[in-house]
Motif scaffolding. Structure first.
Motif, PDB file in Angstrom:
ATOM      1  N   PRO A  27       0.821  -1.214   0.000  1.00 22.45           N
ATOM      2  CA  PRO A  27       0.000   0.000   0.000  1.00 22.45           C
ATOM      3  C   PRO A  27       0.850   1.256   0.000  1.00 22.45           C
ATOM      4  CG  PRO A  27      -0.039  -1.041   2.165  1.00 22.45           C
ATOM      5  CD  PRO A  27       0.664  -1.994   1.247  1.00 22.45           C
ATOM      6  N   VAL A  28       0.293   2.314  -0.564  1.00 21.19           N
ATOM      7  CA  VAL A  28       0.958   3.610  -0.645  1.00 21.19           C
ATOM      8  C   VAL A  28       0.420   4.501   0.459  1.00 21.19           C
ATOM      9  CG1 VAL A  28       1.364   5.651  -2.078  1.00 21.19           C
ATOM     10  CG2 VAL A  28       1.231   3.385  -3.147  1.00 21.19           C
ATOM     11  N   ARG A  29       1.323   5.113   1.214  1.00 23.41           N
ATOM     12  CA  ARG A  29       0.903   6.075   2.236  1.00 23.41           C
ATOM     13  C   ARG A  29       0.428   7.344   1.538  1.00 23.41           C
ATOM     14  NH1 ARG A  29       0.095   3.816   7.202  1.00 23.41           N
ATOM     15  NH2 ARG A  29       1.672   2.213   7.542  1.00 23.41           N
ATOM     16  N   LEU A  30      -0.845   7.673   1.727  1.00 27.50           N
ATOM     17  CA  LEU A  30      -1.442   8.782   0.995  1.00 27.50           C
ATOM     18  C   LEU A  30      -1.630  10.026   1.836  1.00 27.50           C
ATOM     19  CD1 LEU A  30      -4.067   6.759  -1.064  1.00 27.50           C
ATOM     20  CD2 LEU A  30      -1.868   7.641  -1.824  1.00 27.50           C
ATOM     21  N   GLY A  31      -1.056  10.038   3.035  1.00 29.20           N
ATOM     22  CA  GLY A  31      -1.087  11.255   3.835  1.00 29.20           C
ATOM     23  C   GLY A  31      -2.446  11.614   4.355  1.00 29.20           C
ATOM     24  N   GLY A  32      -3.230  10.605   4.762  1.00 32.87           N
ATOM     25  CA  GLY A  32      -4.536  10.873   5.346  1.00 32.87           C
ATOM     26  C   GLY A  32      -4.416  11.563   6.694  1.00 32.87           C
ATOM     27  N   ARG A  33      -5.534  11.796   7.295  1.00 29.68           N
ATOM     28  CA  ARG A  33      -5.573  12.543   8.548  1.00 29.68           C
ATOM     29  C   ARG A  33      -4.698  11.928   9.625  1.00 29.68           C
ATOM     30  NH1 ARG A  33     -11.130  13.591  11.946  1.00 29.68           N
ATOM     31  NH2 ARG A  33     -10.307  15.066  13.437  1.00 29.68           N
ATOM     32  N   ASP A  34      -4.658  10.610   9.660  1.00 29.57           N
ATOM     33  CA  ASP A  34      -3.870   9.927  10.678  1.00 29.57           C
ATOM     34  C   ASP A  34      -2.611   9.298  10.089  1.00 29.57           C
ATOM     35  OD1 ASP A  34      -5.137   8.071   9.144  1.00 29.57           O
ATOM     36  OD2 ASP A  34      -5.944   6.884  10.787  1.00 29.57           O
ATOM     37  N   GLY A  35      -2.177   9.812   8.923  1.00 30.78           N
ATOM     38  CA  GLY A  35      -1.002   9.239   8.279  1.00 30.78           C
ATOM     39  C   GLY A  35      -1.270   7.874   7.676  1.00 30.78           C
ATOM     40  N   SER A  36      -2.519   7.569   7.378  1.00 28.47           N
ATOM     41  CA  SER A  36      -2.916   6.245   6.923  1.00 28.47           C
ATOM     42  C   SER A  36      -2.739   6.113   5.416  1.00 28.47           C
ATOM     43  CB  SER A  36      -4.382   5.989   7.292  1.00 28.47           C
ATOM     44  OG  SER A  36      -5.218   6.833   6.544  1.00 28.47           O
ATOM     45  N   ASP A  37      -3.209   4.951   4.917  1.00 25.46           N
ATOM     46  CA  ASP A  37      -3.131   4.661   3.492  1.00 25.46           C
ATOM     47  C   ASP A  37      -4.350   5.177   2.733  1.00 25.46           C
ATOM     48  OD1 ASP A  37      -0.940   3.216   4.339  1.00 25.46           O
ATOM     49  OD2 ASP A  37      -2.019   1.320   4.404  1.00 25.46           O
ATOM     50  N   VAL A  38      -5.230   5.895   3.393  1.00 25.64           N
ATOM     51  CA  VAL A  38      -6.520   6.276   2.807  1.00 25.64           C
ATOM     52  C   VAL A  38      -6.516   7.744   2.409  1.00 25.64           C
ATOM     53  CG1 VAL A  38      -8.999   6.461   3.225  1.00 25.64           C
ATOM     54  CG2 VAL A  38      -7.721   4.519   4.131  1.00 25.64           C
ATOM     55  N   LEU A  39      -6.983   8.008   1.200  1.00 24.71           N
ATOM     56  CA  LEU A  39      -7.172   9.372   0.714  1.00 24.71           C
ATOM     57  C   LEU A  39      -8.674   9.647   0.664  1.00 24.71           C
ATOM     58  CD1 LEU A  39      -5.613  11.843  -0.630  1.00 24.71           C
ATOM     59  CD2 LEU A  39      -6.332  10.836  -2.798  1.00 24.71           C
ATOM     60  N   PRO A  40      -9.189  10.663   1.354  1.00 21.59           N
ATOM     61  CA  PRO A  40     -10.629  10.940   1.290  1.00 21.59           C
ATOM     62  C   PRO A  40     -11.067  11.265  -0.138  1.00 21.59           C
ATOM     63  CG  PRO A  40      -9.575  12.177   3.070  1.00 21.59           C
ATOM     64  CD  PRO A  40      -8.476  11.600   2.241  1.00 21.59           C
ATOM     65  N   ALA A  41     -12.177  10.690  -0.550  1.00 14.12           N
ATOM     66  CA  ALA A  41     -12.733  10.974  -1.881  1.00 14.12           C
ATOM     67  C   ALA A  41     -13.537  12.270  -1.809  1.00 14.12           C
ATOM     68  CB  ALA A  41     -13.594   9.816  -2.354  1.00 14.12           C
ATOM     69  N   VAL A  42     -12.819  13.363  -1.657  1.00 18.32           N
ATOM     70  CA  VAL A  42     -13.420  14.689  -1.498  1.00 18.32           C
ATOM     71  C   VAL A  42     -12.707  15.662  -2.420  1.00 18.32           C
ATOM     72  CG1 VAL A  42     -13.915  16.572   0.115  1.00 18.32           C
ATOM     73  CG2 VAL A  42     -13.960  14.215   0.924  1.00 18.32           C
ATOM     74  N   LEU A  43     -13.475  16.476  -3.109  1.00 19.04           N
ATOM     75  CA  LEU A  43     -12.934  17.537  -3.953  1.00 19.04           C
ATOM     76  C   LEU A  43     -13.584  18.853  -3.559  1.00 19.04           C
ATOM     77  CD1 LEU A  43     -13.027  15.793  -7.456  1.00 19.04           C
ATOM     78  CD2 LEU A  43     -10.996  16.257  -6.108  1.00 19.04           C
ATOM     79  N   VAL A  44     -12.804  19.918  -3.585  1.00 19.40           N
ATOM     80  CA  VAL A  44     -13.319  21.246  -3.281  1.00 19.40           C
ATOM     81  C   VAL A  44     -12.855  22.206  -4.374  1.00 19.40           C
ATOM     82  CG1 VAL A  44     -13.287  23.184  -1.666  1.00 19.40           C
ATOM     83  CG2 VAL A  44     -13.353  20.845  -0.794  1.00 19.40           C
ATOM     84  N   ALA A  45     -13.802  22.924  -4.955  1.00 13.94           N
ATOM     85  CA  ALA A  45     -13.477  23.928  -5.964  1.00 13.94           C
ATOM     86  C   ALA A  45     -13.149  25.248  -5.266  1.00 13.94           C
ATOM     87  CB  ALA A  45     -14.648  24.123  -6.926  1.00 13.94           C
TER      88      ALA A  45
END
Length: 394
Positions: A27-45
Motif C-alpha cells: 500500500p501507498v501512504r497517501l497522507g490521510g488525517r492519521d497518516g494512513s493509506d486512505v485518501l478521502p474521496a473529497v474535492l473542493v473547488a
C-alpha cells in the motif's frame, strides 16, 4: 525500476498499492488525517476554479460547503452535472481528476510513472459507466484497465490464501454493501463473477451517523446546545462537518482500541465525549440486519462458497461477529480490509493475471499528451490555469 499501480476508487475513500517485479503489492501512504493509506474521496473547488483533492479538500470543505463534492463515484452516468462554486462537472471527470492527482503523487515518489495502472470500479457498473470513466481518464492522459472491486479483493486474497473454491466477497463500503460470488480460480487469475450481485444500502456512513447521534445525545446539556444551533450559520455548518469527521475517526479507532474520545467544538459548546467499543457495538448491531440478510441470501444461492468480508467496516469486530452468527459458521476477513482491493487492482494488470476490462494489455505511460481542460464561458480553467484555447467543456 518499473512498477504497477493499483487504485481502489471508492465512494468515500481511495487507496493505492504498488507492485514491483518479484515482490508483493504494497500500500501507498497517501497522507490521510492519521497518516494512513486512505485518501478521502473529497474535492473542493476554490474561488479561482482550482480543485483541491484529498486531505487539503477535507480541511477546506467545512468552510465552503457549496464547493464540496463527495460521493461522486455513485453519480457516474448521471446526465446532470455537479455544480461546484459555479462550475459544472460531470461525475466521471471528478473521479478522473482524483485518480490523476494520485498517479502524479505516486510517480513523483517513485521517480517516474507506472508501466500499468489498474483501477477498481463498482461491481454493478455496466459498459456505459465504464466507458465514461475510461474516457474521462484518457482526457487526463491516463490509460488504465478497470477491474471490479470484488475481483480485485479475490485476487489479493488468493495471493495470500491460494487454496480454496468459490468466494462470496462481501464488500462493506462507505455508502452500501455488495455481495458477489466469484468462481474458483488459481492464484494470479482474475476470477469470473457467478450469478448476480446482491446489495443493500447499509454501509460505514450509517455507523458514522449512529456515532454522531450518540455524541449529540450524550448529555442533556449537549443535546440542548445542539438544539440551539442555527443551521444557517456558516460556523455551525463548518463545525458539524468537522464533528462528523471526528465521529468517523472514533469509529475507526474503536476497531483496534476499546475507547475513543470525540472532541465537540460547536458555537457555544466545547466538550469531549468518550465512547467505548461496547457502545459502538450496541449502536452497530441493529444496522447490520440488512447485511446479515444479504449474506444469508448469497450463501443460500452458493452454499459451497467461502464468505470473505472486505471494506473498511470489515475491521469492526462486531461486523464479523454479527455475520458469522447469522450464518452459523465462521467467515473470513481479508488480510487488509482497507488496502486489499488496491493490491488486487495492481495484481490484475500483472502478467499472467488474466485479462481485466477492457480486455487489452496497457502500453507504458510514457510521453502521454497533456489533458485538455474544461473551461467556463469566461475562459477560466477549473484547474486554475488559463485555458482560452480549450474548447471542451465539462
Amino acid at each position: 525500476m518499473s512498477y504497477l499501480l493499483g487504485i481502489d476508487l471508492g465512494a468515500t475513500s481511495v487507496t493505492a498499492a504498488v507492485l514491483r517485479t518479484g515482490g508483493a503489492a504494497e500500500p501507498v501512504r497517501l497522507g490521510g488525517r492519521d497518516g494512513s493509506d486512505v485518501l478521502p474521496a473529497v474535492l473542493v473547488a476554490t474561488p479561482g476554479g482550482d480543485l483541491l483533492c484529498g486531505e487539503p479538500a477535507r480541511r477546506r470543505a467545512p468552510a465552503e460547503p457549496d464547493r464540496v463534492a463527495r460521493g461522486f463515484l455513485d453519480r457516474v452516468g448521471d446526465p446532470t452535472p455537479l455544480s461546484l462554486g459555479g462550475y459544472a462537472y460531470a461525475a466521471e471527470d471528478l473521479c478522473a481528476r482524483l485518480v490523476r492527482v494520485l498517479v502524479d503523487e505516486v510517480s513523483t515518489r517513485h521517480g517516474g510513472p507506472p508501466s500499468r495502472i489498474g483501477v477498481t470500479c463498482p461491481v454493478g457498473w455496466g459498459r456505459h459507466k465504464r466507458d465514461l470513466l475510461a474516457a474521462a481518464l484518457r482526457r487526463r492522459g491516463l490509460t488504465v484497465s478497470l477491474v471490479t472491486a470484488p475481483q480485485a479483493v479475490a485476487l489479493a486474497h488468493r495471493a495470500v490464501v491460494p487454496a480454496g473454491g468459490p468466494l462470496a466477497v462481501v464488500d462493506l463500503g462507505g455508502n452500501g454493501t455488495t455481495a458477489t460470488v466469484l468462481a474458483a480460480a488459481a492464484p494470479g487469475v482474475l476470477p469470473d463473477a457467478v450469478g448476480r450481485t446482491l446489495s443493500c444500502r447499509t454501509g460505514g456512513a450509517d455507523v458514522d451517523d449512529a456515532v454522531f447521534a450518540f455524541v449529540r445525545s450524550s448529555s442533556p446539556a449537549t443535546a440542548a446546545a445542539f438544539d440551539a444551533l442555527d443551521p444557517d450559520d456558516p460556523r455551525t455548518v463548518a463545525a458539524l462537518t468537522a464533528l462528523r469527521d471526528e465521529c468517523r475517526a472514533a469509529k475507526q479507532l474503536l476497531s483496534r482500541d476499546t475507547v475513543a474520545t470525540v472532541r465537540v467544538e460547536m458555537p457555544g459548546l466545547l466538550t469531549a465525549v468518550r465512547i467505548h467499543r461496547s457502545d459502538l457495538d450496541e449502536l452497530t448491531r441493529p444496522l447490520l440486519e440488512p447485511v446479515a440478510d444479504l449474506v444469508q441470501d448469497v450463501v443460500a444461492a452458493a452454499p459451497d462458497a467461502e464468505v470473505l468480508l472486505a471494506g473498511g467496516a470489515a475491521r469492526m469486530p462486531v461486523v464479523v461477529q454479527a455475520v458469522s452468527a447469522a450464518l452459523g459458521r465462521p467467515v473470513a476477513v481479508v488480510a487488509d480490509p482497507v488496502a486489499d482491493a488496491a493490491r488486487g487492482a495492481a495484481l490484475a494488470v500483472a502478467p499472467g493475471a488474466g485479462t481485466s476490462w477492457p480486455g487489452v494489455r496497457m502500453a507504458p505511460l510514457t510521453g502521454v499528451p497533456a489533458p485538455r481542460e474544461p473551461v467556463d464561458p469566461a475562459g477560466r480553467s477549473p484547474w486554475g490555469r488559463p485555458g482560452p484555447e480549450a474548447t471542451e467543456r465539462t
